[in-house]
Write an enzyme that holds these catalytic residues in place. Structure first.
Site, PDB file in Angstrom:
ATOM      1  N   HIS A  74      -8.370  34.758   2.522  1.00  0.00           N
ATOM      2  CA  HIS A  74      -7.003  34.418   2.085  1.00  0.00           C
ATOM      3  C   HIS A  74      -6.803  34.894   0.654  1.00  0.00           C
ATOM      4  O   HIS A  74      -7.523  34.464  -0.242  1.00  0.00           O
ATOM      5  CB  HIS A  74      -6.769  32.907   2.112  1.00  0.00           C
ATOM      6  CG  HIS A  74      -6.683  32.347   3.499  1.00  0.00           C
ATOM      7  ND1 HIS A  74      -6.277  31.060   3.746  1.00  0.00           N
ATOM      8  CD2 HIS A  74      -6.946  32.896   4.702  1.00  0.00           C
ATOM      9  CE1 HIS A  74      -6.287  30.840   5.051  1.00  0.00           C
ATOM     10  NE2 HIS A  74      -6.703  31.936   5.647  1.00  0.00           N
ATOM     11  N   TYR A 203      -0.371  23.433   0.443  1.00  0.00           N
ATOM     12  CA  TYR A 203      -0.547  22.124  -0.193  1.00  0.00           C
ATOM     13  C   TYR A 203       0.847  21.554  -0.451  1.00  0.00           C
ATOM     14  O   TYR A 203       1.638  22.149  -1.179  1.00  0.00           O
ATOM     15  CB  TYR A 203      -1.274  22.269  -1.532  1.00  0.00           C
ATOM     16  CG  TYR A 203      -2.759  22.570  -1.436  1.00  0.00           C
ATOM     17  CD1 TYR A 203      -3.232  23.863  -1.277  1.00  0.00           C
ATOM     18  CD2 TYR A 203      -3.702  21.535  -1.510  1.00  0.00           C
ATOM     19  CE1 TYR A 203      -4.603  24.133  -1.194  1.00  0.00           C
ATOM     20  CE2 TYR A 203      -5.072  21.798  -1.445  1.00  0.00           C
ATOM     21  CZ  TYR A 203      -5.503  23.093  -1.288  1.00  0.00           C
ATOM     22  OH  TYR A 203      -6.859  23.354  -1.214  1.00  0.00           O
ATOM     23  N   PRO A 295     -11.455  16.096  -2.248  1.00  0.00           N
ATOM     24  CA  PRO A 295     -11.422  17.400  -1.573  1.00  0.00           C
ATOM     25  C   PRO A 295     -10.227  18.292  -1.921  1.00  0.00           C
ATOM     26  O   PRO A 295     -10.205  19.459  -1.512  1.00  0.00           O
ATOM     27  CB  PRO A 295     -11.394  17.038  -0.078  1.00  0.00           C
ATOM     28  CG  PRO A 295     -10.909  15.641  -0.021  1.00  0.00           C
ATOM     29  CD  PRO A 295     -11.315  14.985  -1.298  1.00  0.00           C
ATOM     30  N   LYS A 299     -13.875  22.010  -3.652  1.00  0.00           N
ATOM     31  CA  LYS A 299     -14.988  22.443  -4.515  1.00  0.00           C
ATOM     32  C   LYS A 299     -16.372  21.940  -4.088  1.00  0.00           C
ATOM     33  O   LYS A 299     -17.398  22.474  -4.540  1.00  0.00           O
ATOM     34  CB  LYS A 299     -14.738  21.967  -5.961  1.00  0.00           C
ATOM     35  CG  LYS A 299     -13.650  22.731  -6.673  1.00  0.00           C
ATOM     36  CD  LYS A 299     -14.142  24.080  -7.159  1.00  0.00           C
ATOM     37  CE  LYS A 299     -13.045  25.040  -7.507  1.00  0.00           C
ATOM     38  NZ  LYS A 299     -12.702  26.005  -6.479  1.00  0.00           N
ATOM     39  N   TYR A 387      -9.444  28.066  -8.512  1.00  0.00           N
ATOM     40  CA  TYR A 387      -9.491  27.884  -7.051  1.00  0.00           C
ATOM     41  C   TYR A 387     -10.433  28.899  -6.393  1.00  0.00           C
ATOM     42  O   TYR A 387     -11.202  28.551  -5.494  1.00  0.00           O
ATOM     43  CB  TYR A 387      -8.071  27.989  -6.473  1.00  0.00           C
ATOM     44  CG  TYR A 387      -7.964  27.433  -5.071  1.00  0.00           C
ATOM     45  CD1 TYR A 387      -7.899  26.058  -4.843  1.00  0.00           C
ATOM     46  CD2 TYR A 387      -7.949  28.283  -3.965  1.00  0.00           C
ATOM     47  CE1 TYR A 387      -7.825  25.544  -3.562  1.00  0.00           C
ATOM     48  CE2 TYR A 387      -7.865  27.768  -2.671  1.00  0.00           C
ATOM     49  CZ  TYR A 387      -7.805  26.397  -2.488  1.00  0.00           C
ATOM     50  OH  TYR A 387      -7.744  25.888  -1.217  1.00  0.00           O
TER      51      TYR A 387
HETATM   52  P1  FAD Z   1     -24.342  17.090   2.694  1.00  0.00           P
HETATM   53  O1  FAD Z   1     -23.547  18.110   3.387  1.00  0.00           O
HETATM   54  O2  FAD Z   1     -23.895  15.670   2.718  1.00  0.00           O
HETATM   55  O3  FAD Z   1     -25.820  17.185   3.268  1.00  0.00           O
HETATM   56  C1  FAD Z   1     -26.797  16.197   3.013  1.00  0.00           C
HETATM   57  C2  FAD Z   1     -27.782  16.175   4.163  1.00  0.00           C
HETATM   58  O4  FAD Z   1     -28.820  15.231   3.872  1.00  0.00           O
HETATM   59  C3  FAD Z   1     -27.131  15.732   5.468  1.00  0.00           C
HETATM   60  O5  FAD Z   1     -27.455  16.627   6.501  1.00  0.00           O
HETATM   61  C4  FAD Z   1     -27.699  14.332   5.686  1.00  0.00           C
HETATM   62  O6  FAD Z   1     -27.785  14.002   7.064  1.00  0.00           O
HETATM   63  C5  FAD Z   1     -29.054  14.449   5.026  1.00  0.00           C
HETATM   64  N1  FAD Z   1     -29.639  13.178   4.626  1.00  0.00           N
HETATM   65  C6  FAD Z   1     -28.997  12.082   4.139  1.00  0.00           C
HETATM   66  N2  FAD Z   1     -29.870  11.095   3.912  1.00  0.00           N
HETATM   67  C7  FAD Z   1     -31.093  11.563   4.247  1.00  0.00           C
HETATM   68  C8  FAD Z   1     -32.398  11.010   4.252  1.00  0.00           C
HETATM   69  N3  FAD Z   1     -32.620   9.745   3.860  1.00  0.00           N
HETATM   70  N4  FAD Z   1     -33.433  11.764   4.661  1.00  0.00           N
HETATM   71  C9  FAD Z   1     -33.235  13.060   5.076  1.00  0.00           C
HETATM   72  N5  FAD Z   1     -32.000  13.635   5.107  1.00  0.00           N
HETATM   73  C10 FAD Z   1     -30.947  12.891   4.695  1.00  0.00           C
HETATM   74  N6  FAD Z   1     -16.037  21.196  -0.025  1.00  0.00           N
HETATM   75  C11 FAD Z   1     -15.593  22.468  -0.272  1.00  0.00           C
HETATM   76  O7  FAD Z   1     -16.261  23.192  -1.033  1.00  0.00           O
HETATM   77  N7  FAD Z   1     -14.453  22.984   0.309  1.00  0.00           N
HETATM   78  C12 FAD Z   1     -13.701  22.234   1.140  1.00  0.00           C
HETATM   79  O8  FAD Z   1     -12.711  22.736   1.683  1.00  0.00           O
HETATM   80  C13 FAD Z   1     -14.104  20.868   1.387  1.00  0.00           C
HETATM   81  N8  FAD Z   1     -13.394  20.080   2.211  1.00  0.00           N
HETATM   82  C14 FAD Z   1     -13.880  18.859   2.556  1.00  0.00           C
HETATM   83  C15 FAD Z   1     -13.168  18.094   3.453  1.00  0.00           C
HETATM   84  C16 FAD Z   1     -13.639  16.849   3.828  1.00  0.00           C
HETATM   85  C17 FAD Z   1     -12.850  16.027   4.803  1.00  0.00           C
HETATM   86  C18 FAD Z   1     -14.889  16.357   3.296  1.00  0.00           C
HETATM   87  C19 FAD Z   1     -15.451  15.019   3.731  1.00  0.00           C
HETATM   88  C20 FAD Z   1     -15.609  17.106   2.404  1.00  0.00           C
HETATM   89  C21 FAD Z   1     -15.115  18.364   2.015  1.00  0.00           C
HETATM   90  N9  FAD Z   1     -15.811  19.156   1.110  1.00  0.00           N
HETATM   91  C22 FAD Z   1     -15.334  20.391   0.794  1.00  0.00           C
HETATM   92  C23 FAD Z   1     -17.064  18.666   0.511  1.00  0.00           C
HETATM   93  C24 FAD Z   1     -18.321  19.211   1.218  1.00  0.00           C
HETATM   94  O9  FAD Z   1     -18.285  18.900   2.589  1.00  0.00           O
HETATM   95  C25 FAD Z   1     -19.583  18.614   0.563  1.00  0.00           C
HETATM   96  O10 FAD Z   1     -19.485  18.740  -0.829  1.00  0.00           O
HETATM   97  C26 FAD Z   1     -20.858  19.298   1.052  1.00  0.00           C
HETATM   98  O11 FAD Z   1     -21.164  18.876   2.368  1.00  0.00           O
HETATM   99  C27 FAD Z   1     -22.048  18.995   0.144  1.00  0.00           C
HETATM  100  O12 FAD Z   1     -23.214  19.566   0.666  1.00  0.00           O
HETATM  101  P2  FAD Z   1     -24.624  18.871   0.421  1.00  0.00           P
HETATM  102  O13 FAD Z   1     -25.629  19.731   1.089  1.00  0.00           O
HETATM  103  O14 FAD Z   1     -24.787  18.560  -1.011  1.00  0.00           O
HETATM  104  O15 FAD Z   1     -24.525  17.446   1.142  1.00  0.00           O
HETATM  105  C1  PHB Z   2     -10.159  22.319   4.936  1.00  0.00           C
HETATM  106  O1  PHB Z   2      -9.776  23.347   5.524  1.00  0.00           O
HETATM  107  O2  PHB Z   2     -10.855  21.455   5.514  1.00  0.00           O
HETATM  108  C2  PHB Z   2      -9.775  22.078   3.532  1.00  0.00           C
HETATM  109  C3  PHB Z   2      -9.024  23.040   2.869  1.00  0.00           C
HETATM  110  C4  PHB Z   2      -8.661  22.824   1.542  1.00  0.00           C
HETATM  111  C5  PHB Z   2      -9.040  21.645   0.912  1.00  0.00           C
HETATM  112  C6  PHB Z   2      -9.789  20.706   1.573  1.00  0.00           C
HETATM  113  C7  PHB Z   2     -10.151  20.914   2.895  1.00  0.00           C
HETATM  114  O3  PHB Z   2      -8.653  21.445  -0.370  1.00  0.00           O
END
Ligand code: FAD
Ligand code: PHB
Length: 401
Positions: A74, A203, A295, A299, A387
């Site tokens: 995009h 948005y 979210p 980021k 962004y």
């Molecule tokens: P996680 O993805 O949470 O991974 C952590 C892992 O550790 C998981 O697999 C979990 O099961 C595991 N774990 C937990 N506890 C234990 C344990 N005790 N022992 C072993 N394993 C364990 N970010 C963006 O950049 N762009 C977006 O558009 C965006 N949109 C989002 C929309 C929504 C609705 C949500 C909820 C989040 C969004 N995010 C977005 C945020 C993004 O999803 C997270 O920041 C990202 O998943 C972080 O990655 P991580 O690996 O740090 O943590």
């Molecule tokens: C998404 O597509 O899930 C999404 C897009 C933009 C955001 C958050 C989530 O800011």
């Protein structure tokens, strides 16, 4: 059973899987320990927007085939208010950078496949995972897997286990400082079988509250709207969800999301959270285990990727020539980017949501904010460069790519 590895990684989300692969490319051993099943980790519907730098990183790591092939690039986005969409040309304002819509599910699936090809261990469904010995030269991850108790001795532990993980809480209280802000709203998000009616994200600021139009593929629409923080998903029928989405998103020129069957729906709380420092002895926190952003700025996943790029550089230098300079600098280098992402996410959230204690002054001020944003090249450039993602803290080459 007692094992040994160079880096023990807790969590197979984006942070843990990216770090494992970066270490593999540098010939550094790791074991990834995950408490959920492979299916659960892949099926979780979460992020969708990858910064230019995250796509470049995956490509440089050799795990970018999926995102190059199926990711939706995009070059702009829309800000909508008072019934009108205003396009911000990300590419033109940032010298050609863009974002890519590619589901976190796909990112995680691609990385799990890449891990399997390396033959290095990735253990799902580990039980009773605990970590300790951070101040010793051999910290340990203990867990039960396949009915057997394991002790994994490591040179370093990477806490990549997300916000609800066990690594951050294993740091003695008093050694961590937490900065936190809760928001007086949550997001109700849906995934719908509907062809996206816009090629780019929208948005929306509406007097009934924030709404966001996104997508996952040419046949799948992803939508969100602001709800009260304790909202139960059970109170929302599919018809009620569509009616609220259309009410908030439809613009005066008749643009609106295409309605389709809802195949997933959930309410996500919003919070800003930073735990510092991101290191305690030989434990390093990365990604959501150390920080959460609302979210709105998209980021979270991108910050997880930039943390582990810095960590990979630090570990590479340690294992190649024993230098600890970058291990020591890790918390400070990451914190600068984390705080800039916190500031941007807070600003996007504040600019686009309705707060319960607002009065008419606040409403008009917010409209003026959006009017200024979408009318000023300087303001749009500021949004665009944040962004698509600020420049990386360390070069790919320095992390062995
Ligand atoms: P996680 O993805 O949470 O991974 C952590 C892992 O550790 C998981 O697999 C979990 O099961 C595991 N774990 C937990 N506890 C234990 C344990 N005790 N022992 C072993 N394993 C364990 N970010 C963006 O950049 N762009 C977006 O558009 C965006 N949109 C989002 C929309 C929504 C609705 C949500 C909820 C989040 C969004 N995010 C977005 C945020 C993004 O999803 C997270 O920041 C990202 O998943 C972080 O990655 P991580 O690996 O740090 O943590
Ligand atoms: C998404 O597509 O899930 C999404 C897009 C933009 C955001 C958050 C989530 O800011």
């Amino acid at each position: 059973m007692i094992h040994r590895t160079q880096v023990g990684i807790v969590g197979a989300g984006p942070a843990g899987l990216l770090l494992g692969h970066l270490l593999h490319l540098n010939g550094i051993d790791s074991v990834i320990v995950e408490d959920r099943s492979r299916e659960h980790v892949i099926d979780r519907v979460r992020a969708g927007v990858l910064e230019q730098g995250t796509v470049d990183l995956m490509t440089a790591m050799g795990v970018g085939r999926g995102v190059q092939h199926s990711g939706l690039r995009h070059e702009g986005l829309y800000i909508s208010f008072l019934g009108q969409r205003h396009r911000i040309n990300l590419a033109e304002l940032t010298g050609g950078k863009a974002i890519t819509v590619y589901g976190q599910n796909e990112v995680v699936r691609d990385l799990i496949e890449a891990r399997a090809e390396t033959g290095r261990p990735l253990l799902f469904e580990a039980e009773h995972v605990s970590v300790g010995g951070f101040d010793s030269s051999s910290p340990e991850i203990r867990f039960r897997h396949g009915g057997v108790d394991h002790a994994l001795q490591c040179d370093f532990i990477a806490g990549c286990d997300g916000f609800h993980g066990i690594c951050r809480p294993s740091i003695p209280s008093g050694s961590l400082t937490v900065h936190e802000r809760q928001y007086p709203f949550a997001w109700l998000g849906i995934l719908a079988e509907a062809a996206p009616s816009s090629d780019e994200l929208v948005y929306t600021y509406h007097e009934r509250g924030f709404a966001l139009f996104s997508m996952r593929s040419p046949s799948m629409t992803r939508l969100y709207f602001q709800v009260p923080p304790d909202e139960s998903i059970e109170t929302w029928s599919d018809d009620a969800i569509w009616s609220e989405m259309l009410e908030r998103m439809t613009t005066r020129d008749g643009w609106r999301p295409t309605v389709g069957r809802i195949i997933q729906k959930a309410v996500t709380p919003m919070r800003s959270f930073v735990a510092t420092p991101m290191r305690h002895g030989r434990l390093f926190l990365a990604g959501d285990s150390a920080h959460i952003v609302p979210p709105t700025g998209a980021k979270g996943l991108n910050l997880a990727a930039s943390d582990v790029l810095v960590l990979a550089r630090a570990l590479k230098e340690y294992f190649t020539d024993g230098r600890t300079e970058w291990l020591d600098r890790y918390p400070e280098v990451c914190a600068r980017r984390v705080w800039k992402a916190q500031r941007f996410s807070w600003w996007m959230t504040s600019t686009l949501h309705r707060f319960p204690d607002e009065n008419a002054f606040d409403y008009h001020r917010q409209i003026a904010d959006l009017d200024y944003l979408t009318g000023s090249r300087a303001a749009m450039t500021s949004l665009a460069e944040q962004y698509v993602g600020l420049p990386a803290e360390v070069s790919f080459e320095s992390a062995g790519l």
